[in-house]
Design a protein around this motif. Structure first.
Motif, PDB file in Angstrom:
ATOM      1  N   PHE A  58       0.885  -1.254  -0.055  1.00 60.75           N
ATOM      2  CA  PHE A  58      -0.033   0.094  -0.075  1.00 60.75           C
ATOM      3  C   PHE A  58       0.850   1.418   0.053  1.00 60.75           C
ATOM      4  O   PHE A  58       1.856   1.435   0.921  1.00 60.75           O
ATOM      5  CB  PHE A  58      -0.891  -0.046   0.980  1.00 60.75           C
ATOM      6  CG  PHE A  58      -1.851  -1.225   1.071  1.00 60.75           C
ATOM      7  CD1 PHE A  58      -2.363  -1.975   0.224  1.00 60.75           C
ATOM      8  CD2 PHE A  58      -2.316  -1.710   2.763  1.00 60.75           C
ATOM      9  CE1 PHE A  58      -3.297  -2.901   0.177  1.00 60.75           C
ATOM     10  CE2 PHE A  58      -3.154  -2.427   2.468  1.00 60.75           C
ATOM     11  CZ  PHE A  58      -3.664  -3.307   1.373  1.00 60.75           C
ATOM     12  N   GLY A  59       0.319   2.277  -0.790  1.00 59.59           N
ATOM     13  CA  GLY A  59       1.441   3.438  -0.904  1.00 59.59           C
ATOM     14  C   GLY A  59       0.353   4.678  -0.919  1.00 59.59           C
ATOM     15  O   GLY A  59      -0.757   4.666  -1.551  1.00 59.59           O
ATOM     16  N   ARG A  60       1.103   5.658  -0.746  1.00 51.23           N
ATOM     17  CA  ARG A  60       0.288   7.132  -0.851  1.00 51.23           C
ATOM     18  C   ARG A  60       1.428   8.005  -1.116  1.00 51.23           C
ATOM     19  O   ARG A  60       2.715   8.188  -0.814  1.00 51.23           O
ATOM     20  CB  ARG A  60      -0.345   7.523   0.483  1.00 51.23           C
ATOM     21  CG  ARG A  60       0.536   7.682   1.826  1.00 51.23           C
ATOM     22  CD  ARG A  60      -0.114   8.560   2.803  1.00 51.23           C
ATOM     23  NE  ARG A  60      -1.526   8.166   3.129  1.00 51.23           N
ATOM     24  CZ  ARG A  60      -1.610   7.377   4.283  1.00 51.23           C
ATOM     25  NH1 ARG A  60      -0.632   6.837   5.133  1.00 51.23           N
ATOM     26  NH2 ARG A  60      -3.019   7.171   4.465  1.00 51.23           N
ATOM     27  N   ARG A  61       0.841   9.411  -1.601  1.00 50.63           N
ATOM     28  CA  ARG A  61       1.848  10.412  -1.705  1.00 50.63           C
ATOM     29  C   ARG A  61       1.616  11.361  -0.433  1.00 50.63           C
ATOM     30  O   ARG A  61       0.759  11.719   0.202  1.00 50.63           O
ATOM     31  CB  ARG A  61       1.023  11.596  -2.885  1.00 50.63           C
ATOM     32  CG  ARG A  61       1.233  10.869  -4.127  1.00 50.63           C
ATOM     33  CD  ARG A  61       0.557  11.849  -5.149  1.00 50.63           C
ATOM     34  NE  ARG A  61       1.087  13.181  -5.326  1.00 50.63           N
ATOM     35  CZ  ARG A  61       0.655  14.197  -6.129  1.00 50.63           C
ATOM     36  NH1 ARG A  61      -0.332  14.007  -6.653  1.00 50.63           N
ATOM     37  NH2 ARG A  61       1.437  15.305  -6.271  1.00 50.63           N
ATOM     38  N   CYS A 112       0.370  -3.272 -10.505  1.00 53.24           N
ATOM     39  CA  CYS A 112       0.253  -1.959  -9.928  1.00 53.24           C
ATOM     40  C   CYS A 112      -1.048  -1.221 -10.333  1.00 53.24           C
ATOM     41  O   CYS A 112      -1.451  -0.978 -11.315  1.00 53.24           O
ATOM     42  CB  CYS A 112       1.408  -0.758 -10.130  1.00 53.24           C
ATOM     43  SG  CYS A 112       1.379   0.571  -9.250  1.00 53.24           S
ATOM     44  N   ALA A 113      -2.081  -0.843  -9.222  1.00 53.93           N
ATOM     45  CA  ALA A 113      -3.476  -0.385  -9.474  1.00 53.93           C
ATOM     46  C   ALA A 113      -3.339   0.817  -8.531  1.00 53.93           C
ATOM     47  O   ALA A 113      -2.728   1.122  -7.537  1.00 53.93           O
ATOM     48  CB  ALA A 113      -4.458  -1.027  -8.807  1.00 53.93           C
ATOM     49  N   ILE A 114      -4.274   1.907  -9.349  1.00 53.65           N
ATOM     50  CA  ILE A 114      -4.512   3.031  -8.272  1.00 53.65           C
ATOM     51  C   ILE A 114      -5.923   3.044  -7.734  1.00 53.65           C
ATOM     52  O   ILE A 114      -6.903   2.555  -8.309  1.00 53.65           O
ATOM     53  CB  ILE A 114      -4.375   4.158  -9.283  1.00 53.65           C
ATOM     54  CG1 ILE A 114      -4.772   5.560  -8.422  1.00 53.65           C
ATOM     55  CG2 ILE A 114      -5.576   4.351 -10.485  1.00 53.65           C
ATOM     56  CD1 ILE A 114      -4.185   6.940  -9.148  1.00 53.65           C
ATOM     57  N   SER A 115      -6.150   3.490  -6.543  1.00 60.32           N
ATOM     58  CA  SER A 115      -7.444   3.105  -5.907  1.00 60.32           C
ATOM     59  C   SER A 115      -8.012   4.897  -5.707  1.00 60.32           C
ATOM     60  O   SER A 115      -7.354   5.455  -4.788  1.00 60.32           O
ATOM     61  CB  SER A 115      -7.258   2.472  -4.467  1.00 60.32           C
ATOM     62  OG  SER A 115      -8.434   2.321  -3.681  1.00 60.32           O
ATOM     63  N   MET A 141      -3.085 -11.013  -6.554  1.00 67.54           N
ATOM     64  CA  MET A 141      -1.736 -11.398  -7.355  1.00 67.54           C
ATOM     65  C   MET A 141      -0.470 -10.939  -6.906  1.00 67.54           C
ATOM     66  O   MET A 141       0.487 -10.999  -7.397  1.00 67.54           O
ATOM     67  CB  MET A 141      -2.068 -10.449  -8.793  1.00 67.54           C
ATOM     68  CG  MET A 141      -3.189 -10.938  -9.458  1.00 67.54           C
ATOM     69  SD  MET A 141      -2.897 -12.631 -10.400  1.00 67.54           S
ATOM     70  CE  MET A 141      -1.470 -12.204 -11.510  1.00 67.54           C
ATOM     71  N   GLY A 142      -0.338 -10.309  -5.665  1.00 75.15           N
ATOM     72  CA  GLY A 142       0.794 -10.073  -4.839  1.00 75.15           C
ATOM     73  C   GLY A 142       1.102  -8.593  -5.406  1.00 75.15           C
ATOM     74  O   GLY A 142       2.444  -8.410  -5.376  1.00 75.15           O
ATOM     75  N   GLY A 143       0.273  -7.802  -5.863  1.00 72.13           N
ATOM     76  CA  GLY A 143       0.730  -6.536  -6.592  1.00 72.13           C
ATOM     77  C   GLY A 143       0.498  -5.511  -5.506  1.00 72.13           C
ATOM     78  O   GLY A 143       0.696  -5.751  -4.323  1.00 72.13           O
ATOM     79  N   ARG A 144       0.473  -4.056  -5.810  1.00 75.05           N
ATOM     80  CA  ARG A 144       0.798  -3.097  -5.113  1.00 75.05           C
ATOM     81  C   ARG A 144      -0.444  -2.024  -5.397  1.00 75.05           C
ATOM     82  O   ARG A 144      -0.814  -2.157  -6.638  1.00 75.05           O
ATOM     83  CB  ARG A 144       2.003  -2.346  -5.080  1.00 75.05           C
ATOM     84  CG  ARG A 144       2.524  -1.854  -6.424  1.00 75.05           C
ATOM     85  CD  ARG A 144       3.764  -1.489  -6.314  1.00 75.05           C
ATOM     86  NE  ARG A 144       4.427  -1.390  -7.661  1.00 75.05           N
ATOM     87  CZ  ARG A 144       4.848  -0.021  -8.132  1.00 75.05           C
ATOM     88  NH1 ARG A 144       4.473   1.038  -7.326  1.00 75.05           N
ATOM     89  NH2 ARG A 144       5.309   0.201  -9.320  1.00 75.05           N
ATOM     90  N   ILE A 145      -0.997  -1.214  -4.553  1.00 73.48           N
ATOM     91  CA  ILE A 145      -2.023  -0.386  -4.637  1.00 73.48           C
ATOM     92  C   ILE A 145      -1.490   0.988  -4.264  1.00 73.48           C
ATOM     93  O   ILE A 145      -1.370   1.307  -2.993  1.00 73.48           O
ATOM     94  CB  ILE A 145      -3.318  -0.824  -3.900  1.00 73.48           C
ATOM     95  CG1 ILE A 145      -3.788  -2.344  -4.312  1.00 73.48           C
ATOM     96  CG2 ILE A 145      -4.370   0.337  -4.261  1.00 73.48           C
ATOM     97  CD1 ILE A 145      -5.023  -2.852  -3.668  1.00 73.48           C
ATOM     98  N   GLY A 146      -1.550   1.958  -5.022  1.00 67.82           N
ATOM     99  CA  GLY A 146      -1.407   3.369  -4.747  1.00 67.82           C
ATOM    100  C   GLY A 146      -2.751   3.984  -4.650  1.00 67.82           C
ATOM    101  O   GLY A 146      -3.519   4.145  -5.374  1.00 67.82           O
ATOM    102  N   TYR A 147      -2.910   4.824  -3.547  1.00 65.75           N
ATOM    103  CA  TYR A 147      -3.964   5.366  -3.109  1.00 65.75           C
ATOM    104  C   TYR A 147      -3.970   7.011  -3.689  1.00 65.75           C
ATOM    105  O   TYR A 147      -3.118   7.744  -3.523  1.00 65.75           O
ATOM    106  CB  TYR A 147      -4.433   5.467  -1.795  1.00 65.75           C
ATOM    107  CG  TYR A 147      -4.789   3.973  -1.285  1.00 65.75           C
ATOM    108  CD1 TYR A 147      -5.800   3.355  -1.332  1.00 65.75           C
ATOM    109  CD2 TYR A 147      -3.547   3.226  -1.058  1.00 65.75           C
ATOM    110  CE1 TYR A 147      -6.117   2.027  -0.994  1.00 65.75           C
ATOM    111  CE2 TYR A 147      -3.819   1.980  -0.670  1.00 65.75           C
ATOM    112  CZ  TYR A 147      -4.981   1.374  -0.553  1.00 65.75           C
ATOM    113  OH  TYR A 147      -5.158   0.155  -0.506  1.00 65.75           O
ATOM    114  N   SER A 148      -5.113   7.432  -4.368  1.00 70.70           N
ATOM    115  CA  SER A 148      -5.124   8.722  -4.699  1.00 70.70           C
ATOM    116  C   SER A 148      -5.105   9.706  -3.601  1.00 70.70           C
ATOM    117  O   SER A 148      -5.402   9.490  -2.536  1.00 70.70           O
ATOM    118  CB  SER A 148      -6.353   9.006  -5.697  1.00 70.70           C
ATOM    119  OG  SER A 148      -7.497   9.159  -4.926  1.00 70.70           O
ATOM    120  N   THR A 149      -4.832  11.119  -3.897  1.00 71.11           N
ATOM    121  CA  THR A 149      -4.975  12.124  -2.909  1.00 71.11           C
ATOM    122  C   THR A 149      -6.448  12.313  -2.455  1.00 71.11           C
ATOM    123  O   THR A 149      -6.663  12.962  -1.384  1.00 71.11           O
ATOM    124  CB  THR A 149      -4.310  13.505  -3.123  1.00 71.11           C
ATOM    125  OG1 THR A 149      -5.080  13.785  -4.567  1.00 71.11           O
ATOM    126  CG2 THR A 149      -3.014  13.028  -3.699  1.00 71.11           C
TER     127      THR A 149
END
Length: 685
Positions: free
Chosen positions: A71-74, A286-289, A308-316
């Motif tokens: 999980f990631g964020r700006r 890699c997906a954007i949420s 799938m073992g991927g990653r998700i970046g969350y929008s602002t």
């Protein structure tokens, strides 16, 4: 070899002319046979290599990820002015695994000790915009057999209070702004015992909320406080089974309170398995949420990426920064909705009218690629992608391999352009809360799929049943038409504490009656053509109950008759209004026009005056505001006529109910003309 058979590749040589077929021996009077996909064997929870719980989804992703980012964020740089970093920061899979176990352990112990609970189910609320914390809490609930209740206030604050009380929720994870509202509710949510603040706030602000909570009899904790409690007394995950309830997903009801759809781990896992058919990612996942996690569409898409073992970046969370978020994240998968895609389409098509060489090159490139798309389904072109369409793909970060589109219709022209402009698979589908957002979607590279929502997914069988009141029949030619029904292991269990709506939706054979009307084309693809209950969805995804809105406007004294119409490709609704002659005459007098109420020809002539139209629409808007219609439920434009709706002219049934299809056909020219006009900014509010 992975333990689970995901993803499942699309067949090498599919027969696009035969995408779904009727199961032999299933046709009955008044309905079609049961249609299933021809691309894959029918998928159930017993099929070999399938996921069966959300616990398995996370564990499989953890195994595949090899400890990479999840999980990631700006990061927030400043609040005044609001500014975010030009990069994403990530939590690893292993770190999220540790945190979900701590949160789950704390909740388990609190329920076991009786601090929480007391209702029929061990429910846990989440009220926040999309964030790593939202998904973190949800994964903890999955691992420890707690029932998630997603809260959202797009339908008004009353729906939040209803959902908490209806689900007997004793703990809610919420951002600090929502935590304040929960504390204000106080006695209105008597079962609420703990509020966990999900975001970082100054210690002074937190102390104020803690003190306020004590006064209300509600304990306030920070998320890290709860994690520390759980880490000090860890409990092994429960590992729920397929039949364990995973969530009560409250649907955006059109009248009255939202309905709580009951979805099990098996329902969600079956939906995820079906969504992971037909596409094998190349490299990074890699997906954007950004679509609301309170809705099933985004939640199932997130589970697909987790599996799938991927990653998700969350929008602002700022719509104006969404494309900026994507350009920084560079996702490989995007779950899209028409309102986002239409913005890109409209901006791109503006280049078609550009002067000189630029406009000529764009028009030529578009013509060539559309011809290629319609002939072969091929989306790429070596020359024109480099010269023209790389800029379209760059809008979404330039790395998108797959894009899904759902929640509302999108025009065939826009879909075709975006498919060839993006150069990636863009799969339009059909689903709802009651099937985990999974029912049909188009096949990759189908050259003629625009305007349809494709054949059934691997886990779904569908049939159409007659709707005699609307003249839709399974025996219609050239294509069968009727109400869409579906069945499969993703089918929800019913509505919580709502036996009446459950029985009217799920029949004795397990078929879910959607209320949507469709047809099956010659290739076995579904096309949505109407709505049984006259409830339609606007382009932004909001449902409107047309008859209910007509009832409101009918209470306006100036209105003798009214027909409300909406196009699902538009963001607002229209109306045909027949004014009351006496009150119209009085209104005209105020506008300086003297026309008697018995001068029908004179009244009709006056209705062509734009000032009269504005004055009548103003009266309608006052009535709408007095009756507390939401903005999207208010008519934005009207066509006026003195010709009444009658049985004789085909607009009314013998019992004087409006015949919607016939009335629309009668006024189609006028209504289409109203939609063709530009809409002012104020009219959109």
């Amino acid at each position: 070899m992975p333990e689970y058979n995901i993803p499942i590749p699309f067949p090498a040589n599919p027969d696009y002319s035969r995408q779904a077929v009727e199961v032999p021996g299933t046709r009955k009077p008044g309905q079609t046979g049961h249609y299933r996909s021809t691309a894959y064997p029918f998928m159930t929870l017993e099929s070999p290599g399938t996921l069966t719980t959300c616990w398995e989804i996370f564990e499989e992703g953890l195994h595949r990820s090899k400890g990479g980012p999840l999980f990631g964020r700006r990061p927030l740089v400043s609040t005044s002015p609001l500014k975010f970093a030009d990069h994403y920061e990530w939590d690893s899979w292993h770190r999220i695994d540790e945190r979900r176990r701590a949160i789950g352990s704390a909740l388990c112990n609190l329920f076991r000790k009786g601090v929480l609970g007391g209702g029929q189910l061990e429910t846990v609320g989440i009220w926040s915009k999309n964030s790593p914390e939202w998904q973190l809490v949800d994964t903890a609930l999955h691992a420890y057999a707690k029932v998630g209740v997603a809260l959202y206030d797009t339908l008004g604050k009353d729906s939040v209070e209803h959902s908490i009380n209806h689900a007997e929720t004793t703990v809610v994870f919420a951002t600090s702004d929502h935590a304040q509202f929960l504390l204000q509710l106080g006695p209105s949510v008597p079962k609420l015992k703990i509020v966990v603040i999900m975001d970082d706030i100054p210690i002074e602000s937190k102390n104020i909320l803690v003190a306020w909570g004590k006064d209300k009899g509600i304990q306030v904790l920070g998320l890290l406080d709860l994690e520390a409690i759980g880490a000090a007394d860890l409990v092994e995950p429960v590992r729920p089974g397929p039949g364990q309830l995973a969530t009560i997903c409250y649907t955006s009801g059109t009248t009255g309170n939202p309905k709580g759809a009951l979805l099990t781990h098996g329902n969600l896992a079956n939906a995820v398995n079906a969504q992971l058919t037909g596409y094998v990612p190349d490299g990074d996942v890699c997906a954007i949420s950004y679509l609301p996690l309170a809705h099933i569409y985004e939640r199932v898409m997130a589970l697909c990426n987790i599996a799938m073992g991927g990653r998700i970046g969350y929008s602002t969370g700022d719509p104006l920064r969404l494309l900026e978020d994507m350009q920084i994240l560079k996702p490989t998968f995007v779950a899209a909705v028409p309102r986002v895609l239409n913005r890109v389409y409209q901006a791109a098509m503006a280049n078609a009218s550009a002067p000189g060489l630029k406009g000529m090159l764009f028009r030529r490139a578009t013509e060539v690629k559309l011809q290629q798309l319609h002939a072969t389904g091929q989306r790429t072109h070596a020359l024109y992608d480099r010269l023209v369409f790389s800029k379209v793909a760059a809008v979404f970060g330039g790395r998108v391999q797959l894009m899904s589109c759902g929640s509302a219709p999108i025009s065939a022209a826009a879909m075709d352009f975006l498919r060839m402009g993006m150069g990636c698979d863009l799969l339009e589908g059909y689903g709802m809360t009651e099937n985990g957002g999974t029912c049909t979607h188009v096949w990759p590279n189908d050259p003629s799929s625009a305007g349809t929502v494709g054949p059934p997914c691997a886990n779904t069988e569908i049939k159409l049943i007659d709707v005699p009141s609307m003249s839709y029949f399974a025996e219609d030619k050239p294509f069968p038409r009727g109400e869409i029904c579906f069945r499969g292991d993703h089918s929800f269990q019913g509505y919580y504490k709502d036996e009446k709506n459950t029985k009217s939706t799920i029949d004795a054979d397990g078929w879910i009656h959607t209320g949507d009307v469709g047809l099956i084309d010659e290739r076995g693809r579904l096309k949505i053509i109407d709505r049984v209950k006259n409830i339609m969805k606007l382009a932004q995804g909001e449902y409107v109950a047309l008859e209910n809105i007509e009832n409101v406007y009918s209470s306006c004294p100036l209105v003798a008759q009214v027909f409300v119409y909406g196009d699902s490709l538009q963001s607002y609704i229209l109306a045909v209004v027949v004014p009351d002659p006496v009150l119209l005459s009085q209104l005209l007098s105020k506008l300086g026009k003297n026309v008697s109420s018995d001068n029908v020809a004179g009244l009709q002539e006056s209705l062509s005056d734009p000032k009269v139209n504005v004055a009548i629409l103003s009266e309608l808007t006052k009535t709408a505001q007095e009756n507390k219609l939401k903005g999207f439920e208010m008519v934005k434009r009207i066509h006026l006529t003195m010709e009444p709706f009658t049985v004789e002219n085909g607009c009314l049934t013998p019992t004087f109910k409006i015949k919607r299809k016939e009335t629309y056909e009668k006024f189609k020219k006028e209504l289409d003309a109203l939609y063709a006009l530009p809409l002012s900014v104020s009219s959109r509010l």
